[in-house]
Design an enzyme around this catalytic site. Structure first.
Site, PDB file in Angstrom:
ATOM      1  CE  LYS A  14      -3.582  -2.218   2.952  1.00  0.00           C
ATOM      2  NZ  LYS A  14      -4.485  -1.914   4.088  1.00  0.00           N
ATOM      3  CG  PHE A  64     -12.551   2.142   8.677  1.00  0.00           C
ATOM      4  CD1 PHE A  64     -12.133   1.459   7.543  1.00  0.00           C
ATOM      5  CD2 PHE A  64     -13.240   1.430   9.645  1.00  0.00           C
ATOM      6  CE1 PHE A  64     -12.387   0.113   7.376  1.00  0.00           C
ATOM      7  CE2 PHE A  64     -13.501   0.070   9.487  1.00  0.00           C
ATOM      8  CZ  PHE A  64     -13.075  -0.591   8.346  1.00  0.00           C
ATOM      9  NE  ARG A 102      -5.123 -11.945   7.079  1.00  0.00           N
ATOM     10  CZ  ARG A 102      -5.861 -10.831   7.109  1.00  0.00           C
ATOM     11  NH1 ARG A 102      -5.945 -10.055   6.027  1.00  0.00           N
ATOM     12  NH2 ARG A 102      -6.519 -10.478   8.177  1.00  0.00           N
ATOM     13  CB  THR A 108      -6.251  -5.586  10.949  1.00  0.00           C
ATOM     14  OG1 THR A 108      -6.633  -6.837  10.380  1.00  0.00           O
ATOM     15  CG2 THR A 108      -6.774  -4.444  10.104  1.00  0.00           C
ATOM     16  NE  ARG A 122      -1.814  -5.742   7.576  1.00  0.00           N
ATOM     17  CZ  ARG A 122      -3.025  -6.243   7.351  1.00  0.00           C
ATOM     18  NH1 ARG A 122      -3.573  -7.066   8.243  1.00  0.00           N
ATOM     19  NH2 ARG A 122      -3.684  -5.943   6.257  1.00  0.00           N
ATOM     20  CG  HIS A 147      -5.153  -6.517   0.857  1.00  0.00           C
ATOM     21  ND1 HIS A 147      -6.257  -6.568   1.677  1.00  0.00           N
ATOM     22  CD2 HIS A 147      -5.328  -7.505  -0.063  1.00  0.00           C
ATOM     23  CE1 HIS A 147      -7.063  -7.525   1.257  1.00  0.00           C
ATOM     24  NE2 HIS A 147      -6.518  -8.109   0.206  1.00  0.00           N
TER      25      HIS A 147
HETATM   26  O1  CDP Z   1      -6.569  -5.898   5.958  1.00  0.00           O
HETATM   27  P1  CDP Z   1      -7.298  -6.863   6.859  1.00  0.00           P
HETATM   28  O2  CDP Z   1      -7.987  -7.954   6.096  1.00  0.00           O
HETATM   29  O3  CDP Z   1      -6.406  -7.386   7.954  1.00  0.00           O
HETATM   30  O4  CDP Z   1      -8.420  -6.021   7.642  1.00  0.00           O
HETATM   31  P2  CDP Z   1      -9.913  -5.633   7.267  1.00  0.00           P
HETATM   32  O5  CDP Z   1     -10.718  -5.711   8.523  1.00  0.00           O
HETATM   33  O6  CDP Z   1     -10.385  -6.392   6.068  1.00  0.00           O
HETATM   34  O7  CDP Z   1      -9.787  -4.080   6.886  1.00  0.00           O
HETATM   35  C1  CDP Z   1      -9.254  -3.664   5.648  1.00  0.00           C
HETATM   36  C2  CDP Z   1      -8.348  -2.488   5.896  1.00  0.00           C
HETATM   37  O8  CDP Z   1      -9.138  -1.406   6.386  1.00  0.00           O
HETATM   38  C3  CDP Z   1      -7.282  -2.697   6.955  1.00  0.00           C
HETATM   39  O9  CDP Z   1      -6.123  -3.337   6.448  1.00  0.00           O
HETATM   40  C4  CDP Z   1      -6.999  -1.283   7.419  1.00  0.00           C
HETATM   41  O10 CDP Z   1      -6.096  -0.615   6.536  1.00  0.00           O
HETATM   42  C5  CDP Z   1      -8.373  -0.638   7.287  1.00  0.00           C
HETATM   43  N1  CDP Z   1      -9.102  -0.576   8.582  1.00  0.00           N
HETATM   44  C6  CDP Z   1      -9.179   0.638   9.264  1.00  0.00           C
HETATM   45  O11 CDP Z   1      -8.611   1.627   8.792  1.00  0.00           O
HETATM   46  N2  CDP Z   1      -9.859   0.729  10.453  1.00  0.00           N
HETATM   47  C7  CDP Z   1     -10.473  -0.350  10.973  1.00  0.00           C
HETATM   48  N3  CDP Z   1     -11.130  -0.260  12.128  1.00  0.00           N
HETATM   49  C8  CDP Z   1     -10.415  -1.587  10.287  1.00  0.00           C
HETATM   50  C9  CDP Z   1      -9.715  -1.665   9.092  1.00  0.00           C
HETATM   51 MG    MG Z   2      -9.713  -8.033   4.997  1.00  0.00          MG
END
Ligand code: CDP
Ligand code: MG
Length: 246
Positions: A14, A64, A102, A108, A122, A147
């Protein structure tokens, strides 16, 4: 190659990783020696809103979400330098690809990543406060460098969203393809079989296409319910396309 060897996952590096010059670090963490996985595809993408919106469709409506889209399209990190707005997209392949990447990526939330998995990618991320027009904090965005697909279903959807079959060497393709027999054009979120002013040719006869995309296009053209929408199919054909069709 057996089925386990063919498991694939989508990785996006990203814009925060680009801005902080962490590409080399991220790729070395994901290298074959560390992960046991191979590259099957790679491309540099100036992400448009349509692609970002489809990629993060499951998060639409969350507080968000608008900030997340601005993050993925590069606006958040390069507000004044549009040419620097890029994401590097990869397909990684090998047994257990999804779970392995992962784990290397980590949780995350960057704070949780630092606490629970020091050394994960991360753990180098940042949490950014989101404010409304009056300066009140309304939430936070997690800038977490990469991601990585989290399930087989998500990986298939995402790889087909970002990559055409021809972006991946024939022997490394994990999903069925078919040879297209029609011209398909896209303009203003609509599909047509003939060229109209401003439309982009998505596909020509003889092109290799994901079989599921072709099935969806046929249904969409007939106005019938389809498992995916036209934007999901079209997005990969509009990657780095100069004309504004989105
Ligand atoms: O990327 P990942 O699958 O681990 O997490 P997700 O829950 O699918 O969320 C996608 C992306 O949204 C995350 O990687 C974060 O960059 C963002 N995000 C955020 O900014 N605030 C949150 N509370 C959850 C996710
Ligand atoms: Mg995700």
């Amino acid at each position: 190659m057996n089925k386990k060897e063919l498991e694939q996952t989508l990785v996006l590096i990203k814009p925060d990783a680009l801005k902080n010059s962490l590409i080399g670090y991220v790729l070395s963490q994901l290298s074959e020696v560390h992960s046991g996985l191979r590259f099957a595809g790679a491309k540099i993408v100036q992400v448009n809103r349509m692609l970002a919106d489809q990629h993060y469709a499951e998060h639409r409506g969350k507080v968000f979400f608008p900030a997340l889209i601005d993050y993925l399209i590069g606006l958040a990190h390069y507000p004044n330098d549009p040419w620097k707005r890029r994401v590097i997209a990869f397909v990684f392949q090998g047994p257990g690809a999804i779970v392995k990447i992962r784990a290397i990526a980590g949780p995350t939330n960057p704070d949780e990543a630092r606490e629970k998995s020091p050394g994960c990618i991360r753990a180098l991320g940042t949490i950014v406060q989101l404010k409304d027009a009056s300066g009140n904090v309304i939430g936070e965005r997690m800038d977490n460098l990469i991601h990585a697909s989290s399930t087989k279903t998500e990986a298939e959807r995402e790889i087909k969203l970002w990559f055409k079959p021809n972006d991946i060497p024939p022997l490394m393709r994990a999903y069925p393809t078919e040879v297209n027999k029609e011209y398909y054009y896209f303009n203003d979120k609509k599909l047509s079989l003939s060229h109209e002013p401003g439309s982009v040719c998505l596909l020509a006869p003889g092109d290799y296409v994901w079989k599921s995309d072709l099935e969806a296009l046929r249904l969409i053209y007939k106005g019938r319910p389809s498992p995916c929408n036209i934007e999901t199919v079209a997005a990969k054909y509009l990657i780095n396309e100069e004309r504004e069709t989105v």
